[in-house]
Design an enzyme around this catalytic site. Structure first.
Site, PDB file in Angstrom:
ATOM      1  N   GLN A  19       8.252  -4.014   0.754  1.00 42.76           N
ATOM      2  CA  GLN A  19       9.405  -3.383   1.383  1.00 42.76           C
ATOM      3  C   GLN A  19      10.312  -4.382   2.100  1.00 42.76           C
ATOM      4  O   GLN A  19      11.455  -4.062   2.401  1.00 42.76           O
ATOM      5  CB  GLN A  19       8.933  -2.297   2.363  1.00 42.76           C
ATOM      6  CG  GLN A  19       8.079  -1.212   1.709  1.00 42.76           C
ATOM      7  CD  GLN A  19       8.806  -0.461   0.606  1.00 42.76           C
ATOM      8  OE1 GLN A  19      10.031  -0.458   0.530  1.00 42.76           O
ATOM      9  NE2 GLN A  19       8.051   0.171  -0.288  1.00 42.76           N
ATOM     10  N   GLU A  53      -2.894   0.795  -4.187  1.00 44.82           N
ATOM     11  CA  GLU A  53      -1.450   0.996  -4.113  1.00 44.82           C
ATOM     12  C   GLU A  53      -1.104   1.973  -5.229  1.00 44.82           C
ATOM     13  O   GLU A  53      -1.383   1.720  -6.398  1.00 44.82           O
ATOM     14  CB  GLU A  53      -0.672  -0.302  -4.325  1.00 44.82           C
ATOM     15  CG  GLU A  53       0.831  -0.069  -4.268  1.00 44.82           C
ATOM     16  CD  GLU A  53       1.645  -1.188  -4.888  1.00 44.82           C
ATOM     17  OE1 GLU A  53       2.860  -1.261  -4.593  1.00 44.82           O
ATOM     18  OE2 GLU A  53       1.097  -1.987  -5.667  1.00 44.82           O
ATOM     19  N   LEU A 109      -6.021  -2.738  -4.499  1.00 49.98           N
ATOM     20  CA  LEU A 109      -5.775  -2.691  -5.935  1.00 49.98           C
ATOM     21  C   LEU A 109      -4.291  -2.479  -6.178  1.00 49.98           C
ATOM     22  O   LEU A 109      -3.730  -1.435  -5.822  1.00 49.98           O
ATOM     23  CB  LEU A 109      -6.583  -1.562  -6.575  1.00 49.98           C
ATOM     24  CG  LEU A 109      -8.085  -1.535  -6.244  1.00 49.98           C
ATOM     25  CD1 LEU A 109      -8.738  -0.305  -6.858  1.00 49.98           C
ATOM     26  CD2 LEU A 109      -8.758  -2.808  -6.739  1.00 49.98           C
ATOM     27  N   ASP A 110      -3.644  -3.439  -6.801  1.00 50.91           N
ATOM     28  CA  ASP A 110      -2.204  -3.393  -7.002  1.00 50.91           C
ATOM     29  C   ASP A 110      -1.820  -2.330  -8.035  1.00 50.91           C
ATOM     30  O   ASP A 110      -2.408  -2.256  -9.114  1.00 50.91           O
ATOM     31  CB  ASP A 110      -1.716  -4.772  -7.475  1.00 50.91           C
ATOM     32  CG  ASP A 110      -0.219  -4.831  -7.668  1.00 50.91           C
ATOM     33  OD1 ASP A 110       0.511  -4.671  -6.684  1.00 50.91           O
ATOM     34  OD2 ASP A 110       0.214  -5.010  -8.831  1.00 50.91           O
ATOM     35  N   VAL A 136      -2.036   0.879  -9.067  1.00 51.30           N
ATOM     36  CA  VAL A 136      -3.019   1.524  -9.938  1.00 51.30           C
ATOM     37  C   VAL A 136      -2.383   2.568 -10.853  1.00 51.30           C
ATOM     38  O   VAL A 136      -2.983   2.969 -11.854  1.00 51.30           O
ATOM     39  CB  VAL A 136      -4.160   2.165  -9.125  1.00 51.30           C
ATOM     40  CG1 VAL A 136      -4.898   1.112  -8.319  1.00 51.30           C
ATOM     41  CG2 VAL A 136      -3.655   3.293  -8.229  1.00 51.30           C
TER      42      VAL A 136
END
Length: 581
Positions: free
Chosen positions: A380, A281, A243-244, A246
């Site tokens: 990153q 995330e 889940l991007d 959150v």
């Protein structure tokens, strides 16, 4: 077949389907819903017109064959014959591999990626984590500006290709995790506001108005997101969802959307008889996220742990800008803290945020596998100005140390594609926006962002230039050459050790013990009978392990077991994994 759409603000809704146009009727049992019957087969194009306006794609479209702005297409999920008999694969003991379909191969398709899955089996990973697959403008992009949250990007191969990919992965024993984005939709091709209050100005995000999780009309919006998530797990047999961001899901209701989602996923897992999981995330460092619902948590199964990454990166490279600053003040201490406590910011002051941040994990209650540890991710790497990987700045020996720390840490390890052979290709930010104004805005914004950090504009790759994506594709000839082949063999050995040594998958965070010498630049830690020692300095280091029977399990450079003095002599920029009962 039955067509339906939620359009609470419309006075008239018309279905346009192959063969004709017909008015839909209000559903007497569901406020705001419109329904109707029409003949349609798999692949039939259709759309909805609201109050005699333009024909728009279905918000719950299962396929967008002509892109986000085109008509939707009917998908008959029952028409695919699954080959694999898959019992599922849960998160405990997993090793994840983050993969971007558009650059994993130069072809940039799901079928081409599926043809490379044997490499991951030989590597020893257990799950493939696919970056977002929802449709977005153009052919190439990261996928975080997707729309049509139930559909698969057509240039990747569409719905059938995803099923073939999952089927092949399961045949090979690999689980599949899919990255989904609920916190925003792309600016181009997003027609949801025409249908209803999918967004609210009550909250704001970096992408504009927030998805409506708590304002009027939010019941249906939450159901829309929840059911799309379940569709990936059910219709495509995906094993888990990432889940991007959150922390950008703003929800003030008593039952948070994430709690509702976790309950629904656990319910589906029980229904289908295989493990399903959610990985968040989050930059909140809030253990409630991964605390079971029965203990008043949100019930997600794991989260990305950027604190481990930041501590590891600063220890390896000495970087200290931006959010690295707090970690860089005493990097070995920061790394030791994350290895034993999960979070670095656990209520401590964050200079990057200008306030205290996070709260401690209860190591007696939170299993180590609920945190994902990594030395590189798409964020990153790709959010650096030139998309440079660690391999661009570190020696093979230091890359081996990064791998040893990541793959023997008490977390669920995750690799970013190509990391395992020290890929020489960068992974840069690229887009393919079809709207010229949006394309130019993204180009200018990217260059302006990095200019503020001292980069010359001409040194920041143009996201819209096709060459930026081309540079980011993996070079599959590299693993056969040195030094890549040696790094790849090291990753394979470390992952094999993780599967062979029960202590390396022990969920007890409190069992990890760390010692370090920041001046000599070495760190060692113990997990049960397993000892891991890394020497990040250029000179050999004598690391005290104590006396007793010792067996070397893996070493980047040849080492001898400790002598009677209990000192392990580790060459510069090298590492070793051993047992010491």
């Amino acid at each position: 077949m039955q067509f339906e759409v939620w359009a609470p603000q419309a006075d008239r809704v018309t279905l346009q389907c192959e063969g004709g146009t017909r008015a839909l009727a209000r559903d007497p049992e569901r406020a705001g819903w419109w329904t109707g019957e029409a003949e349609a087969v798999d692949g039939a194009r259709y759309g909805f017109a609201l109050d005699d306006g333009p024909v728009l794609p279905d918000p719950r479209s299962r396929r967008q064959p002509d892109g986000p702005d085109g008509l939707s297409a009917v998908v008959d999920h029952g028409g695919y014959t699954w080959r694999s008999r898959w019992a599922g694969r849960g998160l405990p003991g997993a090793v994840l591999y983050e993969l971007h379909v558009g650059t994993y191969t130069r072809e940039g398709t799901l079928d081409a990626a599926a043809a490379r899955l044997e490499h991951l089996v030989e590597l020893g990973v257990t799950h493939v984590e696919l970056m977002p697959l929802c449709p977005f403008p153009g052919r190439h992009g990261w996928g975080y500006e997707g729309v049509s949250l139930w559909a698969v990007h057509e240039p990747y191969g569409g719905p059938e290709a995803l099923k073939r990919f999952v089927d092949r992965a399961h045949e090979l024993g690999l689980g599949v995790v899919l990255d989904v984005v609920h916190n925003h939709l792309g600016p181009s091709g997003n027609h949801l506001p025409s249908f209803g209050p999918y967004f609210t100005d009550t909250h704001h995000t970096p992408w504009g108005s927030a998805v409506n999780l708590d304002a009027p009309g939010s019941d249906e919006v939450r159901a829309f997101l929840l059911e799309s998530a379940l569709a990936w797990l059910r219709d495509y047999r995906v094993d888990g969802l990432r889940l991007d961001a959150v922390h950008a899901l703003y929800d003030t209701r008593a039952c948070h959307f994430l709690e509702e989602l976790s309950a629904a996923v656990d319910g589906l897992a029980e229904e289908v008889g295989r493990p399903l999981f959610l990985i968040a995330e989050s930059d909140l460092n809030d253990p409630r996220l991964i605390t079971p619902r029965a203990e008043n948590g949100l019930g997600l199964h794991a989260q990305w742990n950027d604190d481990f990454h930041h501590a590891l990166r600063t220890t390896l490279t000495g970087e200290s800008q931006g959010y690295y600053a707090d970690f860089a003040r005493a990097p070995f201490a920061a790394l030791a803290k994350t290895l034993t406590g999960g979070y670095f910011h656990d209520g401590t002051y964050s200079s990057f945020r200008g306030r205290r941040h996070g709260r401690p994990l209860d190591r007696a209650r939170v299993a180590g596998h609920r945190l994902l540890g990594y030395s590189q991710t798409h964020d990153q790497v790709g959010n650096r100005a030139q998309g440079d990987r660690l391999a661009a700045v570190l020696s093979p020996g230091l890359l081996a140390c990064a791998a040893a720390l990541t793959l023997t840490a008490p977390f669920t390890p995750m690799l970013f594609m190509g990391e395992e052979w020290a890929a020489g290709t960068p992974w840069q930010f690229f887009t393919d926006h079809t709207d010229p104004e949006l394309a130019e805005a993204v180009r200018r914004g990217r260059r302006r962002e990095f200019a503020e950090h001292g980069w010359a504009e001409e040194d920041v790759p143009d996201p819209q230039d096709p060459a930026t994506r081309e540079r980011s594709c993996l070079d599959w000839s590299e693993p056969e050459r040195e030094p890549h082949a040696r790094v790849l063999a090291w990753y394979r050995r470390l992952i094999a050790l993780r599967h062979e040594q029960p202590d390396l998958t022990d969920p007890d965070l409190a069992d990890t013990k760390v010692a370090y010498d920041d001046e000599a630049r070495w760190l060692a830690f113990r997990r049960g009978d397993v000892r891991v020692a890394v020497n990040l300095g250029k000179e050999a280091a004598a690391i005290p392990l104590g006396t007793g029977r010792t067996e070397v399990l893996a070493a980047w450079e040849p080492v001898e077991a400790p002598g009677p003095d209990g000192l392990l002599q580790v060459p510069g920029e090298s590492c070793v994994v051993l047992t010491q009962p």
